[in-house]
Structures are given as structure tokens and as C-alpha cells.
Design an enzyme around this catalytic site. Structure first.
Site, PDB file in Angstrom:
ATOM      1  N   GLY A 177       0.845  -1.192   0.000  1.00 48.50           N
ATOM      2  CA  GLY A 177       0.000   0.000   0.000  1.00 48.50           C
ATOM      3  C   GLY A 177       0.875   1.234   0.000  1.00 48.50           C
ATOM      4  N   CYS A 202       5.278  -6.123   1.410  1.00 50.30           N
ATOM      5  CA  CYS A 202       5.594  -4.687   1.377  1.00 50.30           C
ATOM      6  C   CYS A 202       4.967  -3.966   2.580  1.00 50.30           C
ATOM      7  CB  CYS A 202       5.184  -4.084   0.038  1.00 50.30           C
ATOM      8  SG  CYS A 202       5.943  -2.475  -0.243  1.00 50.30           S
ATOM      9  N   TYR A 203       3.968  -3.088   2.346  1.00 45.47           N
ATOM     10  CA  TYR A 203       3.354  -2.406   3.491  1.00 45.47           C
ATOM     11  C   TYR A 203       2.843  -3.439   4.501  1.00 45.47           C
ATOM     12  CZ  TYR A 203       0.315   0.600   6.281  1.00 45.47           C
ATOM     13  OH  TYR A 203      -0.287   1.267   7.331  1.00 45.47           O
ATOM     14  N   HIS A 229       8.036  -7.515  -3.887  1.00 47.45           N
ATOM     15  CA  HIS A 229       6.737  -7.909  -4.463  1.00 47.45           C
ATOM     16  C   HIS A 229       6.850  -9.240  -5.210  1.00 47.45           C
ATOM     17  CE1 HIS A 229       4.435  -4.245  -3.590  1.00 47.45           C
ATOM     18  NE2 HIS A 229       5.623  -3.683  -3.624  1.00 47.45           N
ATOM     19  N   GLU A 243       4.521 -10.975  -6.302  1.00 50.37           N
ATOM     20  CA  GLU A 243       3.438 -11.082  -7.287  1.00 50.37           C
ATOM     21  C   GLU A 243       3.823 -10.519  -8.649  1.00 50.37           C
ATOM     22  OE1 GLU A 243       3.669  -9.064  -4.776  1.00 50.37           O
ATOM     23  OE2 GLU A 243       2.685  -7.132  -5.080  1.00 50.37           O
ATOM     24  N   ASP A 303     -14.242 -11.791 -23.427  1.00 48.04           N
ATOM     25  CA  ASP A 303     -15.058 -11.712 -22.217  1.00 48.04           C
ATOM     26  C   ASP A 303     -16.542 -11.830 -22.533  1.00 48.04           C
ATOM     27  OD1 ASP A 303     -12.614 -11.241 -21.133  1.00 48.04           O
ATOM     28  OD2 ASP A 303     -12.889  -9.081 -20.929  1.00 48.04           O
ATOM     29  N   LYS A 358      -8.402 -12.742 -16.581  1.00 52.02           N
ATOM     30  CA  LYS A 358      -8.455 -13.035 -18.016  1.00 52.02           C
ATOM     31  C   LYS A 358      -8.118 -14.503 -18.329  1.00 52.02           C
ATOM     32  CE  LYS A 358      -8.967 -10.664 -21.871  1.00 52.02           C
ATOM     33  NZ  LYS A 358      -9.969  -9.578 -21.997  1.00 52.02           N
TER      34      LYS A 358
END
Ligand code: XMP
Length: 523
Positions: free
Chosen positions: A68, A95-96, A182, A184, A240, A379
């Protein structure tokens, strides 16, 4: 904040093990959720201030605290109930989230004068479960100013960099893990492995989230909800809305009516291609020519957000009008997916772009309800679902095309002339990319008409014409992306063809920015 969790209950009976991702407002937060799902583990994103009681209701096998923008010492910065760390549930702070874990449990967080940003060589203790099976030294993606300067009692340090003394820490006995970088983000080597280690080794996840199950449960849920009601669906021809159409059609059969709105911002021949693609699929398909309506509303509009909102709103109006013609339509289906929700200001993250199918929806919609059966899917999950329910590969793997279409690929105001220039150049670009066989490895490619005019020379004459940008990216999730490394010879061919064949373009540039810091579309 939109309550995305009611959709979970509505669309699928969640029998899966669940991980909760608590959102502290960082831009990469939803990538964390995607990484978890990619590991076949179901997760939900909740605001950081979810109550302990609500956490218990979900019976999570693990909790992830996201990054964050705040500092833990800032007044009003998001905090956590300390009790959360005593629940016996494995927790991973990122992180945060890692700093908050340290701060809440008696460690110290300090402010550095320099920001540590980008790929950073990191030393890992791979006897830690979270770093199990990875190299001792590898690159991680850092983005922070504050850092953990003193670890709380009971913790040990498990990673560091040259400027970050505690890049990771853990208290194995309490199942608490913290990572400053991070994992991710794809730039972190072994990032996926770290998340999987947390899920599988530490949370003991059974990997029970699959699109086969999702298809079954959501078809049942849609059937139950809609009954004999009539359903309208906005079909754009993109993956989609195509998957949403196939899914809802399986649930309600003939009661589904699909509407393709030609807003005039389609690529060359697109409306016809959509008609042909769906003609074999036994769908009720109506093609509406609404070009004039859209153009009338966009004359003189320059601001990208205004354009997006106007287009989103006009879409809904066109549907309302069509619905009235059809009579007694109860539901509107939209192919909104999770990243659309996120990037339209979900949770605490900043609004980057209002996606036309989310941010643009006006309050007074004349339908009983809007159904978004893909709202919680990423997706790649939508594609898996499409294949699962029998859609052909060429539809499932079509490159994405944004709802507002070419309108957001013309910088500034839109005119018919600019649309023609863009359509022709885009067609040539796509044709050349396909001819060169580059389309297999480039996930999205298109042209952008900038508002920049510059001086050129053609024959013996001076020209003063537009600059066209080529955009081509490689990406797996469309939330981060790299520019495609198109060979110079191919770029040259493309440039020569466009300048020769499309009037009013005398200069071509190639966009070489990644996302972040850019986005894929220019507006
Ligand atoms: P950005 O530009 O945000 O794009 O990096 C990420 C992906 O989303 C597509 N995109 C949209 N899709 N409605 C959509 O359905 C929209 O308003 C919209 N805006 C961007 C974009 O083409 C890319 O694939």
C-alpha cells in the site's frame, strides 16, 4: 467501495478452500489474487479493515496482507487488529503488509532517505519454507522507502539486500511470514514459487479451484436467478463477452438475446467478422448501428475519462432502447472481469482508467439487474472457462479490444477523418504482424493516432501531418506488460506501408514503454 463479495455468493457456491487477500491499496494488489488463483487456490480480496468476525466466517486457510502507499507511522494509515495475528491462520505480509506486521508485533520500521525501486539482487535463506527450492541469490522487485529496521521478538530474518536489512522475516511457530519486495510482480525471479510455497507448504492448500467447477456452479446459479426471464447481453466479439454469452446461453437457452452495438469505433470489418463468428453458434444476435448517436455525443470531447464515461453511458442507453423494442427484458449481462473492476477504483487503489463497462454505468439503469458472471475472474480464468464450455480457440485467444474501441486510440477529439486514418493504419499493422508470424507471441498490437503533427517531405512537397504510434505488448495478465521486440526489418516494412498507403500520416513511432509505468492503451 463495491461489495464484490455478494457476487461470490450469487455466482458460485464456494466449496473451495479460501485465502483472504486484505487490500491496503497498492497498485499490484490484485496481481496477488491472480497469482493465488493461478495456483488453483480460491481467494477473495477484502478491504484491510474487515472484522475478525467476518474473517472467521470465511474460514480462510491463509491471509495475505498486500502492499500500500502509506507509511505505518502516518496519521490515519491503515492498521490491523492485532488479534488477527493470534488466530492461528498463516499470514503473509507483502511490502506495506510486512511493515505493518513488524510494527504491530513490536518490531521497528524506519524511513530511508532513498527509495529502493526496481530489480534488486536479494539474498534468500532457502531453509525457510517460503523460499524452499529457490536460489540463494536472485532478483526481486522492490518498491519501498520505509523498511523493517528491527524484527519483532520470535521472528528471524530470511532475506536481505545491500540496502534493505530485512527483505523477509518469519515466525514459523506462529505461521507469520513477511516479505518486503513484491513476489506477485513477474520481475521477481521465483516470485510465483514463493507464493505457491506459502499456499501449499504453509497453508496446506489442496488446489481445488478449477474452471470446470466454476462453469457448473455458475450455470446453476444463473438458471436459478433468471428463471424464465429474458436476458440481454452486450456482445463485443471479445473473449469476455463471448464467454459470458456462451455461459449464459447454457443456462437460459433461447431467453438470451445478444446485442452487438456498432458504435463506429470498431476496427476495419469488425462488425461483419462478429456476425460471421457467431452465426454458427445458435445465438439470438442483433446488430445495432448506433454510429451517429455516439459520434454526436463525442464531438469536441478531448478528455480520455470524459470519452470513456460518455461511451459507457451511451452503451447502456442503446441497450435500454433495444430492450424496450424486445419488451420485458429483466436482466442485462456484461462481460466485466476482475481487472476491469480493480482498475476502475476497486478497494483503496487509485482510479487509473474508468473501464467503460464498469465506471461508465449510470445509476438509473432500466433493468431489474445487471448480471456479471465473470466479475470475479481474471483473463486467463475467463479463457480457461471458455475452452471448458466449448468455445473455439480462435475466439478464446483473440487479442483484446477495449469497449470504447478506437475512440481511446485517437488522442484528443474524434473525427471521422481521424477514425479512417486509424482504421486503415491499424489494419495494415495487424496484417503485417500476422504475415511475419509475430502474432503468436505478441498479446496485443494496434496503432494509436497521436494529436502531434510534424513536418515531412513527400515527393518534392512539404507535408504537415499526423504522427502515428505503434503499440505492441507481450503480457500474460494485461496488468503488467512489456513492449514487444519486433525486428527492425518488420518495423520498417510496417512503417513504409503505412506512410505510403494511409494519407495524412508522415511519421511513425514505436512505443517502447512497459506497463507500469505506462498503460497498454494510450487513453
Ligand atoms: P490498459 O490500457 O489499462 O489496458 O493497460 C489493459 C487491457 O484492458 C483493455 N482495456 C479495456 N477493455 N474496456 C475494456 O473492455 C475498457 O474500457 C478498456 N480499457 C482498456 C486494453 O485494451 C488492454 O487489453
Amino acid at each position: 467501495m463495491k461489495d464484490n463479495n455478494k457476487d461470490v455468493e450469487r455466482w458460485c457456491i464456494i466449496l473451495n478452500q479460501t485465502v483472504l487477500v486484505l487490500d491496503f491499496g497498492g497498485q499490484f494488489n490484485q496481481l496477488i489474487a491472480r497469482r493465488v488463483r493461478e495456483s488453483n487456490v480460491y481467494c477473495e480480496v477484502h478491504p484491510y479493515n474487515i472484522s475478525i468476525m467476518d474473517i472467521k466466517k470465511h474460514n480462510p486457510i491463509g491471509i495475505i496482507l498486500t502492499g500500500g502507499p502509506n507509511s505505518v507511522y502516518e496519521e490515519g494509515s491503515p492498521k490491523l487488529d492485532k488479534e488477527i495475528f493470534n488466530m492461528g491462520i498463516p499470514i503473509l505480509g507483502i511490502c506495506y503488509g510486512s511493515q505493518l506486521m513488524a510494527h504491530t508485533l513490536g518490531g521497528e520500521v524506519s524511513n530511508s532517505i532513498t527509495r529502493e525501486y526496481g530489480k534488486t539482487l536479494t539474498n534468500y535463506d532457502n531453509t525457510s519454507d517460503i523460499f524452499s527450492g529457490i536460489d540463494n541469490n536472485a532478483y526481486s522487485w522492490m518498491s519501498h522507502t520505509d523498511y523493517i529496521s528491527k524484527i519483532p521478538e520470535g521472528f528471524k530474518k530470511t532475506a536481505y539486500t545491500s540496502s534493505c536489512p530485512v527483505a523477509a522475516m518469519e515466525d514459523k511457530s506462529r505461521n507469520l511470514y513477511a516479505i518486503q519486495f513484491h513476489p506477485e510482480v513477474s520481475h521477481t525471479e521465483y516470485g510465483k514459487d514463493m507464493i505457491q510455497n506459502f499456499l501449499i507448504i504453509i497453508c496446506k492448500a489442496k488446489k481445488d479451484w478449477t474452471m470446470g467447477n466454476y462453469a457448473k456452479t455458475s450455470i446453476i446459479s444463473i438458471k436459478e436467478k433468471v428463471g424464465n426471464g429474458k436476458v440481454l447481453l452486450a456482445l463485443s466479439g471479445g473473449v469476455d463477452s463471448s464467454v459470458a454469452a456462451a455461459l449464459v446461453s447454457k443456462a437460459v437457452g433461447d431467453n438470451l438475446i445478444c446485442i452487438f452495438v456498432d458504435h463506429g469505433f470498431m476496427r476495419k470489418d469488425e462488425a461483419e467478422e462478429v456476425r460471421v463468428a457467431f452465426s454458427g453458434m445458435n445465438l439470438n444476435l442483433i446488430i445495432v448501428d448506433a454510429k451517429k448517436r455516439f459520434m454526436d455525443r463525442l464531438i469536441g470531447v478531448f478528455d480520455p475519462e470524459d470519452k470513456r464515461k460518455i461511451i459507457g453511458e451511451e452503451f447502456i442507453r442503446v441497450f435500454e432502447d433495444e430492450a424496450k423494442k424486445i419488451g420485458s427484458v429483466d436482466y442485462l449481462v456484461q462481460g466485466t472481469i476482475y481487472p476491469d473492476v480493480i482498475e476502475s477504483g476497486f478497494g483503496n487503489s487509485a482510479v487509473i482508467k474508468s473501464h467503460h463497462n464498469v465506471g461508465g454505468i449510470p445509476d438509473c439503469v432500466e433493468f431489474k439487474e445487471i448480471i456479471e458472471p465473470l466479475r470475479l475472474l481474471f483473463k486467463d480464468e475467463v479463457r480457461d472457462l471458455g475452452l471448458e464450455i466449448g468455445l473455439p480457440e480462435y475466439l478464446v485467444f483473440r487479442q483484446p479490444f477495449p469497449g470504447p474501441g478506437l475512440a481511446i486510440r485517437i488522442i484528443g477529439d474524434i473525427t471521422e477523418k481521424k477514425l479512417d486514418i486509424l482504421r486503415e493504419s491499424d489494419y495494415i499493422f495487424r496484417e503485417e504482424i500476422e504475415k511475419a508470424g509475430l502474432d503468436k507471441n505478441i498479446n496485443q498490437y494496434f496503432t494509436v493516432l497521436t494529436s502531434v503533427k510534424s513536418v515531412g517531405v513527400m515527393g518534392d512537397f512539404r507535408t504537415y501531418d499526423y504522427t502515428l504510434a505503434l503499440r505492441a505488448v507481450t503480457t500474460t495478465d494485461f496488468m503488467t506488460a512489456d513492449f514487444a521486440k519486433i525486428p527492425y526489418e518488420d518495423l520498417e516494412k510496417i512503417s513504409v506501408r503505412i506512410v505510403n498507403e494511409v494519407k495524412h500520416i508522415n511519421r511513425i513511432v514505436y512505443d517502447i514503454t512497459t506497463k507500469p509505468p505506462s498503460t497498454i492503451e494510450w487513453e
